[in-house]
Design a protein around this motif. Structure first.
Motif, PDB file in Angstrom:
ATOM      1  N   CYS A 268      32.388 -38.739 -21.153  1.00  9.27           N
ATOM      2  CA  CYS A 268      33.035 -38.613 -19.803  1.00  9.27           C
ATOM      3  C   CYS A 268      31.865 -38.263 -18.808  1.00  9.27           C
ATOM      4  O   CYS A 268      31.880 -38.827 -17.511  1.00  9.27           O
ATOM      5  CB  CYS A 268      34.022 -37.461 -19.652  1.00  9.27           C
ATOM      6  SG  CYS A 268      35.414 -37.780 -21.006  1.00  9.27           S
ATOM      7  N   VAL A 269      30.999 -37.462 -19.056  1.00  8.18           N
ATOM      8  CA  VAL A 269      29.963 -36.834 -18.118  1.00  8.18           C
ATOM      9  C   VAL A 269      29.116 -38.228 -17.968  1.00  8.18           C
ATOM     10  O   VAL A 269      28.934 -38.153 -16.431  1.00  8.18           O
ATOM     11  CB  VAL A 269      29.234 -35.844 -18.772  1.00  8.18           C
ATOM     12  CG1 VAL A 269      27.768 -35.292 -18.159  1.00  8.18           C
ATOM     13  CG2 VAL A 269      30.006 -34.463 -19.226  1.00  8.18           C
TER      14      VAL A 269
ATOM     15  N   ASP B  69      28.716 -29.429 -15.509  1.00  6.31           N
ATOM     16  CA  ASP B  69      29.091 -28.373 -16.241  1.00  6.31           C
ATOM     17  C   ASP B  69      30.308 -28.821 -16.945  1.00  6.31           C
ATOM     18  O   ASP B  69      31.554 -28.471 -16.399  1.00  6.31           O
ATOM     19  CB  ASP B  69      29.474 -27.047 -15.275  1.00  6.31           C
ATOM     20  CG  ASP B  69      29.374 -26.034 -16.702  1.00  6.31           C
ATOM     21  OD1 ASP B  69      29.712 -26.120 -17.483  1.00  6.31           O
ATOM     22  OD2 ASP B  69      29.068 -24.785 -16.063  1.00  6.31           O
ATOM     23  N   LEU B  70      30.432 -29.322 -18.289  1.00 12.79           N
ATOM     24  CA  LEU B  70      31.376 -29.740 -19.086  1.00 12.79           C
ATOM     25  C   LEU B  70      32.375 -28.334 -19.235  1.00 12.79           C
ATOM     26  O   LEU B  70      33.352 -28.977 -19.318  1.00 12.79           O
ATOM     27  CB  LEU B  70      30.596 -30.454 -20.443  1.00 12.79           C
ATOM     28  CG  LEU B  70      31.736 -31.154 -21.254  1.00 12.79           C
ATOM     29  CD1 LEU B  70      32.528 -32.156 -20.565  1.00 12.79           C
ATOM     30  CD2 LEU B  70      30.973 -31.824 -22.455  1.00 12.79           C
ATOM     31  N   ALA B  71      31.815 -27.609 -19.838  1.00  8.83           N
ATOM     32  CA  ALA B  71      32.384 -26.432 -20.345  1.00  8.83           C
ATOM     33  C   ALA B  71      33.626 -25.868 -18.919  1.00  8.83           C
ATOM     34  O   ALA B  71      34.564 -25.494 -19.188  1.00  8.83           O
ATOM     35  CB  ALA B  71      31.713 -25.190 -20.470  1.00  8.83           C
ATOM     36  N   ALA B  72      32.900 -25.894 -17.755  1.00  2.00           N
ATOM     37  CA  ALA B  72      33.760 -25.512 -16.639  1.00  2.00           C
ATOM     38  C   ALA B  72      34.594 -26.732 -15.793  1.00  2.00           C
ATOM     39  O   ALA B  72      35.299 -26.330 -14.992  1.00  2.00           O
ATOM     40  CB  ALA B  72      32.825 -24.869 -15.801  1.00  2.00           C
ATOM     41  N   HIS B  73      34.283 -27.828 -16.374  1.00  2.00           N
ATOM     42  CA  HIS B  73      35.070 -29.047 -16.077  1.00  2.00           C
ATOM     43  C   HIS B  73      34.648 -29.138 -14.371  1.00  2.00           C
ATOM     44  O   HIS B  73      35.341 -29.492 -13.800  1.00  2.00           O
ATOM     45  CB  HIS B  73      36.490 -28.912 -16.249  1.00  2.00           C
ATOM     46  CG  HIS B  73      36.860 -28.809 -17.612  1.00  2.00           C
ATOM     47  ND1 HIS B  73      38.036 -29.657 -18.026  1.00  2.00           N
ATOM     48  CD2 HIS B  73      36.315 -28.563 -18.492  1.00  2.00           C
ATOM     49  CE1 HIS B  73      38.129 -29.574 -19.379  1.00  2.00           C
ATOM     50  NE2 HIS B  73      37.066 -28.837 -19.694  1.00  2.00           N
ATOM     51  N   ARG B  74      33.526 -28.892 -14.222  1.00  2.00           N
ATOM     52  CA  ARG B  74      32.699 -28.840 -12.772  1.00  2.00           C
ATOM     53  C   ARG B  74      31.853 -29.915 -12.708  1.00  2.00           C
ATOM     54  O   ARG B  74      30.961 -29.964 -13.439  1.00  2.00           O
ATOM     55  CB  ARG B  74      32.220 -27.593 -12.600  1.00  2.00           C
ATOM     56  CG  ARG B  74      31.780 -27.097 -11.199  1.00  2.00           C
ATOM     57  CD  ARG B  74      33.075 -26.589 -10.331  1.00  2.00           C
ATOM     58  NE  ARG B  74      33.944 -25.825 -11.006  1.00  2.00           N
ATOM     59  CZ  ARG B  74      34.146 -24.450 -10.629  1.00  2.00           C
ATOM     60  NH1 ARG B  74      33.466 -23.905  -9.950  1.00  2.00           N
ATOM     61  NH2 ARG B  74      35.150 -23.866 -11.401  1.00  2.00           N
TER      62      ARG B  74
ATOM     63  N   MET C 237      26.295 -29.859  -0.376  1.00  2.00           N
ATOM     64  CA  MET C 237      26.623 -29.762  -1.883  1.00  2.00           C
ATOM     65  C   MET C 237      28.072 -30.061  -1.791  1.00  2.00           C
ATOM     66  O   MET C 237      29.021 -29.355  -1.002  1.00  2.00           O
ATOM     67  CB  MET C 237      26.419 -28.424  -2.333  1.00  2.00           C
ATOM     68  CG  MET C 237      27.089 -28.113  -3.567  1.00  2.00           C
ATOM     69  SD  MET C 237      26.365 -29.205  -4.967  1.00  2.00           S
ATOM     70  CE  MET C 237      24.931 -28.436  -5.472  1.00  2.00           C
ATOM     71  N   ILE C 238      28.597 -30.835  -2.856  1.00  2.00           N
ATOM     72  CA  ILE C 238      29.877 -31.160  -3.112  1.00  2.00           C
ATOM     73  C   ILE C 238      30.528 -30.916  -4.345  1.00  2.00           C
ATOM     74  O   ILE C 238      29.722 -31.315  -5.245  1.00  2.00           O
ATOM     75  CB  ILE C 238      30.385 -32.728  -2.620  1.00  2.00           C
ATOM     76  CG1 ILE C 238      30.105 -33.031  -1.342  1.00  2.00           C
ATOM     77  CG2 ILE C 238      32.094 -32.826  -2.935  1.00  2.00           C
ATOM     78  CD1 ILE C 238      30.187 -34.446  -0.754  1.00  2.00           C
ATOM     79  N   ALA C 239      31.619 -29.982  -4.642  1.00  2.00           N
ATOM     80  CA  ALA C 239      32.028 -29.685  -5.874  1.00  2.00           C
ATOM     81  C   ALA C 239      33.285 -30.311  -6.217  1.00  2.00           C
ATOM     82  O   ALA C 239      34.254 -30.232  -5.374  1.00  2.00           O
ATOM     83  CB  ALA C 239      31.827 -28.306  -6.152  1.00  2.00           C
ATOM     84  N   PHE C 240      33.427 -30.822  -7.388  1.00  2.00           N
ATOM     85  CA  PHE C 240      34.765 -31.113  -8.161  1.00  2.00           C
ATOM     86  C   PHE C 240      35.081 -30.743  -9.163  1.00  2.00           C
ATOM     87  O   PHE C 240      34.320 -30.204 -10.071  1.00  2.00           O
ATOM     88  CB  PHE C 240      34.682 -32.869  -8.232  1.00  2.00           C
ATOM     89  CG  PHE C 240      34.632 -33.507  -6.928  1.00  2.00           C
ATOM     90  CD1 PHE C 240      35.501 -33.766  -6.120  1.00  2.00           C
ATOM     91  CD2 PHE C 240      33.350 -34.408  -6.960  1.00  2.00           C
ATOM     92  CE1 PHE C 240      35.448 -34.646  -5.004  1.00  2.00           C
ATOM     93  CE2 PHE C 240      33.007 -34.931  -5.691  1.00  2.00           C
ATOM     94  CZ  PHE C 240      34.206 -35.207  -4.726  1.00  2.00           C
TER      95      PHE C 240
END
Ligand SMILES: [Cu+2]
Length: 103
Positions: free
Chosen positions: A14-15, A34-39, A1-4
């Protein structure tokens, strides 16, 4: 798992652009946004964090790497597949033109 964390990701367009970019770098990757968290969370099958980071940058965004756990397959493959993350066939970067925020 990679998270940005991608702070300039602001809408569904954008998503989609980011999801497509990730799939260009690793067509089998699972992408959760997760758009709200910009994640952006990515479960890669072939690409590693730097290639995914680069792919998102090519799409015109500014990702920050939050966490990365390398896929185990990378170590077992002695022949380096350096060219696999070539983005040339994937629409060539920031042509998408999501007009929200960045312009
Ligand atoms: Cu947008």
């Amino acid at each position: 798992m990679i998270a940005f964390e991608v702070n300039d990701m602001t809408c569904g367009h954008c998503v989609r652009a980011i999801t497509e970019a990730v799939h260009c770098a690793d067509s089998g990757a699972r992408v959760q946004v997760d758009l709200a968290a910009h994640r952006v969370q990515i479960e890669p099958v072939a690409a590693q964090a730097p290639a995914l980071l680069h792919a998102i940058q090519q799409a015109g965004y500014t990702p920050t790497l939050l966490a990365a756990s390398e896929p185990a397959i990378a170590a077992s493959e002695p022949g380096p597949a350096a060219g696999q993350a070539r983005g040339s066939s994937c629409g060539g970067g920031a042509g998408g033109g999501c007009g929200c925020g960045s312009r």
